[in-house]
Structures are given as structure tokens and as C-alpha cells.
Design a protein around this motif. Structure first.
Motif, mmCIF file in Angstrom:
data_model
loop_
_atom_site.group_PDB
_atom_site.id
_atom_site.type_symbol
_atom_site.label_atom_id
_atom_site.label_comp_id
_atom_site.label_asym_id
_atom_site.label_seq_id
_atom_site.Cartn_x
_atom_site.Cartn_y
_atom_site.Cartn_z
ATOM 1 N N GLU A 111 0.847 -1.190 0.000
ATOM 2 C CA GLU A 111 0.000 0.000 0.000
ATOM 3 C C GLU A 111 0.884 1.242 0.000
ATOM 4 O O GLU A 111 1.954 1.266 0.592
ATOM 5 C CB GLU A 111 -0.915 -0.001 1.230
ATOM 6 C CG GLU A 111 -2.018 -1.054 1.169
ATOM 7 C CD GLU A 111 -3.096 -0.800 2.212
ATOM 8 O OE1 GLU A 111 -3.247 0.370 2.620
ATOM 9 O OE2 GLU A 111 -3.784 -1.760 2.595
ATOM 10 N N GLN A 112 0.401 2.266 -0.687
ATOM 11 C CA GLN A 112 1.179 3.495 -0.843
ATOM 12 C C GLN A 112 0.964 4.428 0.356
ATOM 13 O O GLN A 112 -0.073 4.403 1.009
ATOM 14 C CB GLN A 112 0.779 4.210 -2.137
ATOM 15 C CG GLN A 112 1.010 3.379 -3.386
ATOM 16 C CD GLN A 112 2.475 3.022 -3.574
ATOM 17 O OE1 GLN A 112 3.352 3.862 -3.364
ATOM 18 N NE2 GLN A 112 2.738 1.781 -3.967
ATOM 19 N N SER A 139 3.057 -8.860 1.184
ATOM 20 C CA SER A 139 2.104 -7.755 1.248
ATOM 21 C C SER A 139 2.359 -6.931 2.499
ATOM 22 O O SER A 139 2.657 -7.474 3.563
ATOM 23 C CB SER A 139 0.657 -8.270 1.272
ATOM 24 O OG SER A 139 0.398 -9.104 0.165
ATOM 25 N N GLY A 153 0.449 -3.486 4.458
ATOM 26 C CA GLY A 153 -0.697 -2.579 4.387
ATOM 27 C C GLY A 153 -1.301 -2.315 5.745
ATOM 28 O O GLY A 153 -0.720 -2.611 6.792
ATOM 29 N N TRP A 154 -2.510 -1.737 5.703
ATOM 30 C CA TRP A 154 -3.255 -1.385 6.912
ATOM 31 C C TRP A 154 -4.033 -2.591 7.419
ATOM 32 O O TRP A 154 -4.489 -3.423 6.646
ATOM 33 C CB TRP A 154 -4.255 -0.257 6.621
ATOM 34 C CG TRP A 154 -3.658 1.088 6.352
ATOM 35 C CD1 TRP A 154 -3.538 1.712 5.139
ATOM 36 C CD2 TRP A 154 -3.120 1.985 7.320
ATOM 37 N NE1 TRP A 154 -2.947 2.938 5.284
ATOM 38 C CE2 TRP A 154 -2.686 3.139 6.624
ATOM 39 C CE3 TRP A 154 -2.952 1.934 8.702
ATOM 40 C CZ2 TRP A 154 -2.101 4.218 7.263
ATOM 41 C CZ3 TRP A 154 -2.374 3.028 9.342
ATOM 42 C CH2 TRP A 154 -1.950 4.147 8.624
ATOM 43 N N GLN A 202 -0.555 -1.856 11.171
ATOM 44 C CA GLN A 202 0.077 -2.254 9.922
ATOM 45 C C GLN A 202 0.466 -3.727 9.995
ATOM 46 O O GLN A 202 0.703 -4.254 11.084
ATOM 47 C CB GLN A 202 1.327 -1.389 9.644
ATOM 48 C CG GLN A 202 0.990 0.074 9.389
ATOM 49 C CD GLN A 202 2.227 0.887 9.047
ATOM 50 O OE1 GLN A 202 3.292 0.337 8.783
ATOM 51 N NE2 GLN A 202 2.092 2.206 9.053
#
Length: 504
Positions: free
Chosen positions: A367-368, A404, A406-407, A413
Motif C-alpha cells: 500500500e502506498q 504484502s 498494508g493497513w 500495519q
């Protein structure tokens, strides 16, 4: 190199609870045998029944003279003051002797062999008081005008029989011993008695002796069952408490031994690594032929094997030491703001060459604009590398590994490493997560590990107050997830040159 002396162990203290536990087990079996006995009871419960009987007599010491004095007053009306006074003095003396016996019973230690004698003394005292009531029962109401004496006689004897049964029920056969002779005299008085009312009242008194004898015995047996049940409960509680103490002691010793092991390994870092580094260094020198040619391909092969085995052993030692330091509480986090995505990309680059050599596809899904994480960079890198190494190790040729970042749903996280390998059976997941634990796939694999990678990951994630999850299905693959809590996610602060700040 010196070692601290191991803590001394008091083996005697370990034996004492065990001996006590054995004694309690014997006592418990004896209590159960007593509970199953018919007709007789042991000295322990005989003593308790006598103690309760003596306590009841002492508690009733101020009540017992009342019916005697009331009866003496009634007799003075029917017989005159002199016979009534003599009867009252004798009856009070008998009850005083009974109470004195009760007081003496509790004032001196009594062996088990003496309990029968004391029971006989109590029964004798009650029999003496019974003789006083025999005198009242032997009086013929027909010799007195009217029905007043018959009613007086009936009322007094009924009250005395009932009160004796209620006060002294813990003494076996107390009612028959006290009032059996009085019942005999009442029965003899019925011979040739024409008065139906007197016959009815006398019959009720005789029946009352039998009835209250039964009631007294029922109450005594109920009290006895209560004593036995209470004793069994106390002994069970004591046995459970002893077992708990033994269990706590065993657990404490196991924890101390485990902590001592962890501390020992954690302090052995220098002693273990120094000779191994020398082996690796000399094997590299020999492999590079820096001091001259080896002269034989076989020697070159041996040197490469020495170097490879040394590297494998160094990795194993590092994992053991890391886990030992964590267990010993000596692994301190060097926390700072780290970029989870950046660390994951670096770890991907490290394992990519080995994965591609095995024919595996490795890709990332990140994720950015994730904010920084407050964590130990070395620990986070080790978490990801361990998970990637496991995936590369057990994923067959042609498989795919996805990393992966991400949130989470809770605004934390996560890092996930997913493969499409053989998977792990659900029953083996706890084994795989345990120290040195390996599943059936690892056992069959030619590239077995030490069984420390996942436990180290779990421990490092736990040090960050996070959670580690392992999801797997046979023939479908495995997903390992390291979750960091929201409390470790740093807030993104706007830059000072942000137009919103400039407007202010």
C-alpha cells in the motif's frame, strides 16, 4: 571463562510435600472407609460427637434447672413442700453432676482408648437424672383428687423427654437410657386403670419415649454424616492444596531451569562464535588459495563443505542465541521510526536470487503512503527475512510467493508472506509454532530447518505488542502475518511549508 554456581536445591523440601501428600491420601482413604462402615464409627468422630454433646450440656447449664424447679414447685402443691424439696435437690444434684462431667471432659486431653469410658460416664449421668423422672412417673394420678395431677405429670414428662432428645441427641441411646425405666413404670400403672383419659396420656408418653428415641438417633446419624462429609471435604481440600503447591513448585523449578538455560546460551555468544568465525575465515582463505594452491580437487571440495557447514552452523547458533536472549529478557528493542514497505523491499531483494534460482516467482503488494512505524529495524527485518526464507524453503519449483504490506482493520500495519506451497495440516500448526517444532512437510523436505524461525518471529512480534498469525491448508499454501498495533503507527505531520500552515 567462568560460570556462576547453580542455585542449591533443597531436596528435602521436595520430599516433604510428597510425604505429606501420601499421608493425606491415607487419611482420605480412611475417611472413605469410615463413611462406608455400618454400625460403628471411628474414634475421631466419636470424639467429635462427645465434644458436641458436652458443649450442648454446658450451653444448657442455665436452662436445665428450670424444668426441675418448675416440677418441684408443682410437686409441692400435690405432695407437700418437704418431698418436693428433697426431689428438687436430688434432681438438681444429678443435673449438676452431668454438667460438671461435661466441663471436665473438655478440660483434659483424652486418648482414644478413654472415649468409651467418657461415653459411659455421660450415659450414667443421664440415667441418674432419669431416675428422678422415674419417681414422677411412678406416682399414681388416681391417688390425687381430680385430673390436675395427671395433666401435670403428662406435661412435665413430655417436655423433659423432648428437651433431652433435642439437647443430647449426639449421645447414642440417650433417650432410652434416661426414660426407659420411666416408661416401664408408666406401663405398669395402666394395669387396672379405668380412666380412659389417663390411659391415653400414658400411652402418648410411652410412645413419646420411642418416638424421641428415633428422632434422637436420626439427628445423631445426620450429625455424624455431617462430620464425615466435612472431614472428607477438608482432606480433599488439603490434598488439592498440597497438589497445587507441588505443581507450583515444579513449575517454578521448570521456569528457573528454562531461564537458566536461556541466560547460559545468551551469555555464550562470544564463546560459540569466536571459534566458528575462525573456521569460516580459514576455510575462505583455503578456498581462495591465498597462500598457495591446494593441489587437489578433493581438498577444494572439502574446504567448500567446511565453509558451507560453518555458515549453516553460524546461522543456527544465531537463531538459538536470539531466541535465548528473548526468553531471558535480554533482547532490548532499539526503537526508531522505520518504513515497513522499505524494509520489505530490501528483504525481497535479499531472497530474490535464491528464489529465482529455485524457479520461484516473488512479488510484492504494498500500500502506498504508509506512515512510519515505531519499531526495531533489525527485528522487523529479521521477521520478514525469516518468513521469506521459510516460504522459499518449502515452496516447490514453479510456485509463487507474495509479500504484502498494508493497513489492518484496527488502523495498525501488517506484513504478510503468502505462498502456494504444500501447506500445513491444521493439527500441526501448534507444533510448527513451538520451539524446534517441525511439521511433516519439513520432516520430508531435503532442506529442513531448525524449527526456530517462526518461534523467533512470534517472540519479536510479541515484543512489539503485536500479533502473529499462521494460516495454512494442505495443498493450498501458507500465509504468515505479522501484525503491528495502532499504537506503533506514527502520525503523519504536515510539513511546515504546507500552504495550510502558510495561510495561518
Amino acid at each position: 571463562m567462568s560460570f556462576a554456581a547453580p542455585p542449591t536445591v533443597d531436596h528435602g523440601s521436595a520430599r516433604r510435600p510428597a510425604n505429606r501428600n501420601g499421608d493425606l491420601a491415607k487419611t482420605l482413604r480412611a475417611a472413605r472407609e469410615r463413611l462406608a462402615m455400618r454400625g460403628e464409627i471411628g474414634p475421631r468422630f466419636t470424639r467429635e460427637l462427645l465434644v458436641q454433646h458436652a458443649a450442648a450440656l454446658k450451653a444448657a447449664a442455665f436452662v436445665l434447672p428450670l424444668p426441675v424447679m418448675a416440677t418441684g414447685f408443682g410437686l409441692s402443691v400435690f405432695l407437700g413442700p418437704v418431698p418436693a424439696a428433697l426431689w428438687t435437690l436430688v434432681a438438681l444434684g444429678c443435673y449438676l453432676a452431668l454438667v460438671a462431667t461435661a466441663r471436665r471432659f473438655g478440660s483434659e486431653p483424652i486418648p482414644d482408648e478413654g472415649l468409651a469410658r467418657w461415653r459411659g460416664l455421660f450415659l450414667t449421668g443421664h440415667a441418674m437424672t432419669g431416675l428422678c423422672w422415674v419417681y414422677l412417673a411412678a406416682l399414681d394420678p388416681a391417688g390425687f383428687p381430680g385430673r390436675e395431677f395427671g395433666i401435670f405429670q403428662f406435661t412435665v414428662l413430655f417436655v423433659v423427654i423432648a428437651s433431652t432428645a433435642m439437647i443430647s441427641f449426639t449421645l447414642k441411646a440417650v433417650v432410652p437410657v434416661t426414660f426407659a425405666l420411666a416408661a416401664v413404670f408408666l406401663g405398669l400403672g395402666l394395669a387396672g386403670e379405668p380412666n380412659a383419659v389417663h390411659i391415653a396420656m400414658t400411652g402418648i408418653l410411652i410412645a413419646a419415649v420411642a418416638f424421641f428415641s428415633l428422632v434422637s438417633e436420626i439427628l445423631r446419624r445426620s450429625a455424624l454424616r455431617g462430620f464425615v462429609h466435612r472431614a472428607e471435604k477438608d482432606e480433599l481440600i488439603a490434598e488439592l492444596e498440597t497438589a497445587r503447591v507441588i505443581s507450583d513448585e515444579a513449575r517454578r523449578r521448570a521456569e528457573d531451569a528454562n531461564l537458566a538455560k536461556s541466560r547460559f546460551l545468551a551469555t555464550m555468544s562470544h564463546e560459540l562464535r569466536t571459534p566458528l568465525n575462525a573456521i569460516l575465515g580459514f576455510s575462505e582463505v583455503m578456498s581462495g588459495e591465498m597462500l598457495g594452491p591446494l593441489g587437489s580437487d578433493t581438498y577444494r571440495s572439502y574446504v567448500r563443505d567446511i565453509h558451507s557447514s560453518g555458515q549453516h552452523l553460524l546461522g543456527l547458533i544465531n537463531e538459538i542465541l536470539d531466541l535465548s536472549r528473548i526468553e531471558a529478557g535480554q533482547f532490548n528493542l532499539n526503537e526508531e521510526a522505520v518504513e515497513l514497505v522499505a524494509i520489505a523491499k530490501e528483504c525481497l531483494g535479499v531472497v530474490r536470487i535464491k528464489a529465482e534460482a529455485k524457479g520461484l516467482r516473488v512479488r510484492g503488494a504494498f500500500e502506498q503512503d504508509l506512515p512510519a512505524l515505531w519499531a526495531d529495524e533489525r527485528a522487523v527485518r529479521q521477521i520478514i527475512l525469516n518468513l521469506l526464507s521459510n516460504a522459499v524453503k518449502f515452496t516447490p519449483r514453479g510456485g509463487e510467493i507474495v509479500v504484502s504490506v498494508g493497513w489492518t482493520a484496527g488502523a495498525g500495519q501488517y506484513v504478510s508472506v503468502k505462498d502456494d506451497g504444500p501447506g500445513i495440516a491444521e493439527a500441526e500448526i501448534p507444533i510448527v509454532l513451538s520451539t524446534f517444532g517441525q511439521g511433516s512437510v519439513a520432516m520430508k523436505s531435503a532442506e529442513q530447518g531448525t524449527g526456530l524461525g517462526l518461534p523467533i518471529v512470534q517472540a519479536l512480534v510479541r515484543l512489539h505488542n503485536g500479533e502473529f498469525q499462521l494460516r495454512s491448508k494442505l495443498r493450498e499454501g501458507t500465509e504468515s502475518i505479522a501484525i503491528f498495533p495502532q499504537s506503533r503507527v506514527l502520525e503523519v505531520m504536515p510539513a511546515l511549508d504546507d500552504p495550510r500552515w502558510a495561510a495561518e
